[in-house]
Design an enzyme around this catalytic site. Sequence first.
Site, mmCIF file in Angstrom:
data_model
loop_
_atom_site.group_PDB
_atom_site.id
_atom_site.type_symbol
_atom_site.label_atom_id
_atom_site.label_comp_id
_atom_site.label_asym_id
_atom_site.label_seq_id
_atom_site.Cartn_x
_atom_site.Cartn_y
_atom_site.Cartn_z
ATOM 1 N N ASP A 98 1.212 -1.394 -0.169
ATOM 2 C CA ASP A 98 0.212 0.033 -0.174
ATOM 3 C C ASP A 98 0.701 1.290 0.159
ATOM 4 O O ASP A 98 0.481 2.185 0.474
ATOM 5 C CB ASP A 98 -0.636 0.110 1.230
ATOM 6 C CG ASP A 98 -0.374 -0.379 2.838
ATOM 7 O OD1 ASP A 98 1.078 0.078 2.457
ATOM 8 O OD2 ASP A 98 -0.286 -0.853 3.338
ATOM 9 N N GLU A 120 -0.246 -9.146 -1.137
ATOM 10 C CA GLU A 120 -0.725 -8.301 0.608
ATOM 11 C C GLU A 120 -2.178 -7.498 0.072
ATOM 12 O O GLU A 120 -2.330 -6.383 0.257
ATOM 13 C CB GLU A 120 0.259 -7.575 1.240
ATOM 14 C CG GLU A 120 0.030 -7.789 2.753
ATOM 15 C CD GLU A 120 1.068 -6.885 3.875
ATOM 16 O OE1 GLU A 120 0.991 -4.868 3.580
ATOM 17 O OE2 GLU A 120 2.427 -7.487 3.717
ATOM 18 N N GLU A 134 -2.385 4.691 2.677
ATOM 19 C CA GLU A 134 -1.828 3.797 2.926
ATOM 20 C C GLU A 134 -3.189 2.726 2.614
ATOM 21 O O GLU A 134 -3.778 2.294 1.400
ATOM 22 C CB GLU A 134 -1.308 3.114 3.864
ATOM 23 C CG GLU A 134 -0.010 2.974 3.866
ATOM 24 C CD GLU A 134 0.404 4.468 4.483
ATOM 25 O OE1 GLU A 134 -0.207 4.744 5.289
ATOM 26 O OE2 GLU A 134 1.737 4.766 4.412
ATOM 27 N N ARG A 212 2.883 7.950 8.966
ATOM 28 C CA ARG A 212 2.879 9.921 8.519
ATOM 29 C C ARG A 212 1.368 10.296 9.063
ATOM 30 O O ARG A 212 1.362 11.898 9.607
ATOM 31 C CB ARG A 212 1.848 10.258 6.741
ATOM 32 C CG ARG A 212 3.507 10.060 6.197
ATOM 33 C CD ARG A 212 3.098 10.421 4.708
ATOM 34 N NE ARG A 212 4.437 9.501 3.623
ATOM 35 C CZ ARG A 212 4.848 10.959 3.106
ATOM 36 N NH1 ARG A 212 5.030 12.109 3.552
ATOM 37 N NH2 ARG A 212 6.561 10.592 2.393
ATOM 38 N N HIS A 243 14.084 5.177 12.135
ATOM 39 C CA HIS A 243 13.255 5.772 10.386
ATOM 40 C C HIS A 243 14.357 6.948 10.296
ATOM 41 O O HIS A 243 14.513 7.326 11.207
ATOM 42 C CB HIS A 243 11.984 5.415 10.261
ATOM 43 C CG HIS A 243 11.940 5.811 9.244
ATOM 44 N ND1 HIS A 243 11.510 6.433 8.400
ATOM 45 C CD2 HIS A 243 10.963 4.677 8.677
ATOM 46 C CE1 HIS A 243 10.952 6.306 7.355
ATOM 47 N NE2 HIS A 243 10.437 5.486 7.196
HETATM 48 C C1 UD1 Z 1 7.081 4.964 3.540
HETATM 49 C C2 UD1 Z 1 5.516 4.457 2.867
HETATM 50 C C3 UD1 Z 1 4.354 3.130 4.295
HETATM 51 C C4 UD1 Z 1 5.378 2.999 4.770
HETATM 52 C C5 UD1 Z 1 7.391 3.257 5.178
HETATM 53 C C6 UD1 Z 1 7.503 1.859 5.694
HETATM 54 C C7 UD1 Z 1 4.803 5.821 1.239
HETATM 55 C C8 UD1 Z 1 3.522 7.347 1.232
HETATM 56 N N1 UD1 Z 1 4.914 5.569 2.839
HETATM 57 O O1 UD1 Z 1 6.275 5.945 5.001
HETATM 58 O O2 UD1 Z 1 3.371 3.429 3.487
HETATM 59 O O3 UD1 Z 1 5.113 2.245 5.754
HETATM 60 O O4 UD1 Z 1 7.711 3.878 4.035
HETATM 61 O O5 UD1 Z 1 9.432 2.902 5.652
HETATM 62 O O6 UD1 Z 1 4.814 4.851 0.160
HETATM 63 N N2 UD1 Z 1 14.262 8.053 4.236
HETATM 64 C C9 UD1 Z 1 15.786 8.087 3.852
HETATM 65 N N3 UD1 Z 1 16.604 6.956 3.665
HETATM 66 C C10 UD1 Z 1 15.914 5.783 3.348
HETATM 67 C C11 UD1 Z 1 14.069 5.750 3.384
HETATM 68 C C12 UD1 Z 1 13.638 7.228 3.894
HETATM 69 O O7 UD1 Z 1 17.143 9.114 3.655
HETATM 70 O O8 UD1 Z 1 16.555 4.846 3.043
HETATM 71 C C13 UD1 Z 1 13.605 9.530 4.497
HETATM 72 C C14 UD1 Z 1 14.094 11.053 3.148
HETATM 73 O O9 UD1 Z 1 14.022 12.183 3.591
HETATM 74 C C15 UD1 Z 1 12.078 9.912 2.260
HETATM 75 C C16 UD1 Z 1 11.775 10.528 3.680
HETATM 76 O O10 UD1 Z 1 12.524 8.989 4.712
HETATM 77 O O11 UD1 Z 1 12.180 11.686 2.237
HETATM 78 C C17 UD1 Z 1 10.043 9.601 3.979
HETATM 79 O O12 UD1 Z 1 9.829 8.445 3.405
HETATM 80 P P1 UD1 Z 1 9.308 8.578 2.290
HETATM 81 O O13 UD1 Z 1 8.860 7.284 1.620
HETATM 82 O O14 UD1 Z 1 7.869 8.965 1.650
HETATM 83 O O15 UD1 Z 1 7.981 7.578 3.577
HETATM 84 P P2 UD1 Z 1 8.085 7.344 4.884
HETATM 85 O O16 UD1 Z 1 7.047 7.403 5.907
HETATM 86 O O17 UD1 Z 1 9.613 6.242 4.520
HETATM 87 N N1 UDP Z 2 12.488 -3.283 9.810
HETATM 88 C C1 UDP Z 2 13.657 -3.677 9.745
HETATM 89 N N2 UDP Z 2 14.669 -2.442 10.849
HETATM 90 C C2 UDP Z 2 14.403 -1.326 11.353
HETATM 91 C C3 UDP Z 2 12.776 -1.085 11.628
HETATM 92 C C4 UDP Z 2 11.832 -2.683 10.708
HETATM 93 O O1 UDP Z 2 14.476 -4.620 9.361
HETATM 94 O O2 UDP Z 2 15.324 -0.625 12.150
HETATM 95 C C5 UDP Z 2 11.654 -4.280 9.665
HETATM 96 C C6 UDP Z 2 10.626 -4.505 9.957
HETATM 97 O O3 UDP Z 2 10.687 -5.756 10.666
HETATM 98 C C7 UDP Z 2 9.768 -5.360 9.105
HETATM 99 C C8 UDP Z 2 10.024 -4.517 8.275
HETATM 100 O O4 UDP Z 2 10.919 -3.491 8.453
HETATM 101 O O5 UDP Z 2 9.825 -6.608 8.333
HETATM 102 C C9 UDP Z 2 8.641 -2.860 8.618
HETATM 103 O O6 UDP Z 2 9.104 -1.843 7.650
HETATM 104 P P1 UDP Z 2 8.251 -0.623 8.232
HETATM 105 O O7 UDP Z 2 7.908 -0.978 10.045
HETATM 106 O O8 UDP Z 2 9.062 0.449 8.018
HETATM 107 O O9 UDP Z 2 6.855 -0.072 7.609
HETATM 108 P P2 UDP Z 2 5.440 -0.651 7.221
HETATM 109 O O10 UDP Z 2 5.636 -2.524 7.977
HETATM 110 O O11 UDP Z 2 4.922 0.168 8.633
HETATM 111 O O12 UDP Z 2 4.679 -0.557 6.484
#
Ligand code: UD1
Ligand code: UDP
Length: 381
Positions: A98, A120, A134, A212, A243
Amino acid sequence: MEKLRIMSVFGTRPEAIKMAPLVKELAAREEIKSICCVTAQHREMLDSVLEVFGLEPDWDLDIMTPRQTLSTITSKCLTGMDEAIEKLKPDMILVHGDTSTTFAGALSAFYHQVKVGHVEAGLRTYDKYSPYPEEMNRKLVTQIADLYFCPTENNRENLRREAVTEGVFVTGNTVIDALKTTVREDYVFASEELNRLPYGEKKILLVTCHRRENYGQPMEDIMSALAHIARTHGDVELVYPVHLSPVVQECARKHLAGIENVHLIPPLAADEMHNLMARCYLVLTDSGGLQEEAPALGKPVLVMRRETERPEAVEAGTVRLCGVRYEDIVRMADELIDDPAAYAAMAHAVNPYGDGNACRRIADAILWHFGRGERPEDFRP
Ligand code: UD1
Ligand code: UDP
């Protein structure tokens, strides 16, 4: 006969963890050419998963920017996918879950008239702003998809209520397939900090938080509740891999930096995370994936959200929704830390989300769809 070209598209950490075993299963099938396309909506957190599972993408859109918006993710994915689809010519595109990558990947497949398999599928809260975005992403993908791989019977029932009954399979969640490859009793952490944690002597609370819809006041309240829990319990160590989102980083540091029994650490590689979860006392999270993994490992979970699209483990009694209010989080965590009977009632392993054979069923279902095999049996817990 020509091989079927099946292209998996993913971009974030959780999609990668849940798609990695499937990409490998597809690659192991003689009838299939498995193609791996990443959007890199996440960069570092995606690359870490690719490394753990030994995956090398065939195509990388490399779209991530700091503090990216929903619109930029979606538009960059859509534009980038055009060339990937034209060059790689898939017979079917698989998207997962999602995220914005999921939605854009499915929409792009539709624009190119390529079939879509949704891994999923069928999770719902029925609140379009929670989880945001999502819930809307997965509903929109339901409209586009041709095949639906539901983790549970409950997910299939959700689709049935929306009159989606063709091409629906109950497969289990691929995250359980992934867990089976990472968790080991004799696992030694790459991180010395994790090897040195006082497992058994103190209660290890494993925390994650990133959604978010929790940005702003809910996240402030969550973080200050966590700070209170750590400060008032000398017998716990709170381990929080934060994160990389700058919004989350700032909020976590503001409330939790400098507290003696709090470990604010960088995101963990998936194998480190899974093995830490297997050794912890309690999980506090707003993550979807952790809600699925922890029950399989017998670890109680407090979900710091107002709702969940994963009711199965709540019904099994190992996951509780504690909401996002300071006093509720503190009260429910206190109970599980201080009351052995309340803890014991939640700490048992259940497997409503899968038996580790989801990827086999999905690969079989794809071959069945193209007339090249038998329909797989449904997953039943
Ligand atoms: C995204 C997904 C969310 C999922 C989550 C898992 C969307 C809208 N959201 O949210 O459904 O649960 O991933 O973690 O698709 N960033 C880094 N390095 C990384 C990853 C992220 O710097 O490797 C930072 C960046 O500044 C980026 C911000 O995190 O802009 C947010 O990332 P984004 O993918 O937009 O949203 P998530 O909150 O990670
Ligand atoms: N995870 C990971 N390292 C971390 C935090 C989470 O490998 O520091 C793994 C976790 O075990 C799970 C997945 O990432 O498999 C979940 O991702 P996240 O919580 O970012 O997203 P969501 O599941 O809420 O979409």
